[in-house]
Motif scaffolding. Structure first.
Motif, PDB file in Angstrom:
ATOM      1  N   MET A  11      28.696  83.369 -12.214  1.00 36.29           N
ATOM      2  CA  MET A  11      28.373  81.741 -12.773  1.00 36.29           C
ATOM      3  C   MET A  11      26.837  81.820 -13.013  1.00 36.29           C
ATOM      4  O   MET A  11      26.282  82.235 -12.069  1.00 36.29           O
ATOM      5  N   PRO A  12      26.308  81.324 -14.129  1.00 32.44           N
ATOM      6  CA  PRO A  12      24.929  81.289 -14.155  1.00 32.44           C
ATOM      7  C   PRO A  12      24.120  80.347 -13.426  1.00 32.44           C
ATOM      8  O   PRO A  12      24.678  79.296 -13.147  1.00 32.44           O
ATOM      9  N   ARG A  13      23.036  80.635 -13.015  1.00 38.37           N
ATOM     10  CA  ARG A  13      22.354  79.631 -12.214  1.00 38.37           C
ATOM     11  C   ARG A  13      21.084  79.139 -13.022  1.00 38.37           C
ATOM     12  O   ARG A  13      20.634  79.560 -13.792  1.00 38.37           O
ATOM     13  N   SER A  14      20.991  77.695 -12.810  1.00 38.52           N
ATOM     14  CA  SER A  14      19.683  77.119 -13.569  1.00 38.52           C
ATOM     15  C   SER A  14      18.392  77.765 -12.822  1.00 38.52           C
ATOM     16  O   SER A  14      18.414  78.097 -11.778  1.00 38.52           O
ATOM     17  N   ILE A  15      17.496  77.746 -14.256  1.00 37.14           N
ATOM     18  CA  ILE A  15      16.057  78.335 -13.794  1.00 37.14           C
ATOM     19  C   ILE A  15      14.923  77.478 -13.616  1.00 37.14           C
ATOM     20  O   ILE A  15      13.918  77.628 -13.370  1.00 37.14           O
ATOM     21  N   THR A  37      14.672  72.709 -13.653  1.00 38.33           N
ATOM     22  CA  THR A  37      15.187  71.174 -13.854  1.00 38.33           C
ATOM     23  C   THR A  37      14.260  70.188 -13.970  1.00 38.33           C
ATOM     24  O   THR A  37      13.166  70.331 -13.663  1.00 38.33           O
ATOM     25  N   TYR A  65      19.111  76.952 -18.479  1.00 40.01           N
ATOM     26  CA  TYR A  65      19.737  78.124 -18.116  1.00 40.01           C
ATOM     27  C   TYR A  65      19.389  78.920 -19.540  1.00 40.01           C
ATOM     28  O   TYR A  65      19.362  78.595 -20.510  1.00 40.01           O
ATOM     29  N   LYS A 116      19.145  70.472 -16.870  1.00 40.99           N
ATOM     30  CA  LYS A 116      18.950  71.877 -16.239  1.00 40.99           C
ATOM     31  C   LYS A 116      18.967  72.867 -17.160  1.00 40.99           C
ATOM     32  O   LYS A 116      19.819  73.030 -18.125  1.00 40.99           O
TER      33      LYS A 116
END
Length: 302
Positions: free
Chosen positions: A1-5, A7, A22, A20
Motif C-alpha cells: 500500500m503506497p504511503r503519502s510523502i 500532506t 503519492y 496527500k
C-alpha cells in the motif's frame, strides 16, 4: 500500500483543497554492490582528504562551491537555511494553461494527489472543472526545503501532479551542433510520401503495457541462474546487418517488411480506439499526442 510523502492543500483563489501526495512511479532497476574479487567482501566508501589521505569525520565536513580548480567558497548550513524558500503546506496555483501549450520536455517526476480529510468535494470540483475546460494548473510548492514548479491535471478519477523543469534548465536545441537546416537537405516528394506511408503503417494508440524493460529482465534471469549454480554462456557478437544502399531503398524495404508482417497488401494506418479517459502528469479531457509518456491511465504497474 503506497504511503503519502507529503500532506498539504491546493490553493486557487479563495478555495483550498486538502491533499496527500503519492509518488506515481516505482523505479525498477537492478542494483549492484562493489565487492573485493579476492575476498567477496563488500567495499566501503570512505571520505578521504585529497591532500593528506586521512579519513575525515562527518562532523568536519562543510559545503564548498568551486569557483575554479582548487578554489572554493565555503558555505555554512545556517547560511543556506537563510535563503531557503519559506516552508508552506500549499500548492499555490498561479495559472491555468492548455495541455498542448506544455512541451513534454518540461516534465520531470510524476505524482498522484489524493484528497485529504474533508477535501473530497473541493477535490472533485477542481478535477471536473479542469477536465471540462481541458486545462492544466501551473503551481509552485515547497517539498523538502526545495521549491518546485508543478503541473496538476486530471488523470482519470485522480489528480496527477508532475514536477517541472524551469525554463533556464532546458537546453536550447539551437545550440546542438550538426542539426541540418531544412533548406540544406533536398527531399523528393516520393521520399516524403513513402516515409509518411511507413509512419501511417506503424501508427496506433499508445499502449504502455506493450513495452517492457527486456534488458532488466535478462539481467535478473541471469542472476537467478547463476545463483542456482548454472554456468552462463557468453554469447558471441552478432554481425551487423549490411546497410541498405540508399535512403529510398531503406524506406521501400521498411514499408515492404511492414506489409509482409501485416499479411500483405497496402499498409494502412491502424484504426484508433476512442479515448474515454485521460492519463499522464498534467491536464483535462482527451489528451493529444503531445502529452508526456506518463499520461497512461492511473493504474500503477508494480
Amino acid at each position: 500500500m503506497p504511503r503519502s510523502i507529503w500532506t498539504g492543500a491546493i490553493s486557487f483563489g479563495l478555495v483550498t483543497v486538502p491533499v496527500k501526495l503519492y509518488s506515481a512511479v516505482n523505479r525498477k532497476t537492478v542494483r549492484f554492490h562493489q565487492l573485493n574479487q579476492k575476498t567477496g567482501s563488500r567495499i566501503q566508501q570512505r571520505r578521504v582528504d585529497a591532500s593528506t589521505g586521512d579519513e575525515v569525520a562527518y562532523e568536519d565536513l562543510v559545503k564548498g562551491f568551486e569557483l575554479s580548480p582548487d578554489r572554493y567558497v565555503v558555505i555554512d548550513p545556517a547560511e543556506l537555511e537563510s535563503v531557503e524558500p519559506k516552508k508552506t503546506k500549499t500548492i499555490d496555483i498561479e495559472d491555468f494553461v492548455d495541455l498542448d501549450d506544455i512541451d513534454p520536455i518540461f516534465y520531470d517526476h510524476p505524482y498522484y494527489l489524493a484528497p485529504g480529510p474533508g477535501g473530497a468535494k473541493p477535490y472533485r470540483l477542481l478535477l471536473e472543472a479542469m477536465r471540462e475546460t481541458n486545462k492544466v494548473a501551473i503551481a509552485k510548492v515547497v517539498i523538502r526545503s526545495k521549491e518546485s514548479l508543478v503541473a496538476v491535471r486530471p488523470m482519470g478519477d485522480v489528480l496527477g501532479m508532475a514536477t517541472m523543469l524551469f525554463a533556464d534548465e532546458v537546453v536550447d536545441p539551437g545550440t546542438i551542433d550538426g542539426v541540418p537546416d531544412a533548406d540544406d537537405v533536398e527531399m523528393s516528394e516520393r521520399e516524403i510520401d513513402i516515409a509518411k506511408q511507413l509512419v501511417d503503417s506503424l501508427a496506433g494508440d499508445f499502449e504502455p503495457e506493450k513495452y517492457s524493460d527486456t534488458y532488466r529482465q535478462a539481467v535478473l534471469d541471469m542472476i537467478e541462474k547463476k545463483a542456482a549454480g548454472e554456468e552462463i554462456a557468453v554469447q558471441p557478437e552478432t554481425e551487423e546487418a549490411t546497410p541498405v544502399p540508399d535512403l529510398m531503398s531503406a524506406l521501400k524495404a521498411s514499408l515492404d517488411a511492414v506489409r509482409e508482417r501485416s499479411g500483405g497488401g497496402d499498409a494502412k494506418p491502424k484504426p484508433k480506439r476512442r479515448r474515454t479517459t485521460t492519463g499522464g502528469s498534467g491536464s483535462g479531457a482527451a489528451p493529444k499526442a503531445k502529452a508526456p509518456a506518463s499520461r497512461a491511465k492511473p493504474k500503477a504497474k508494480r
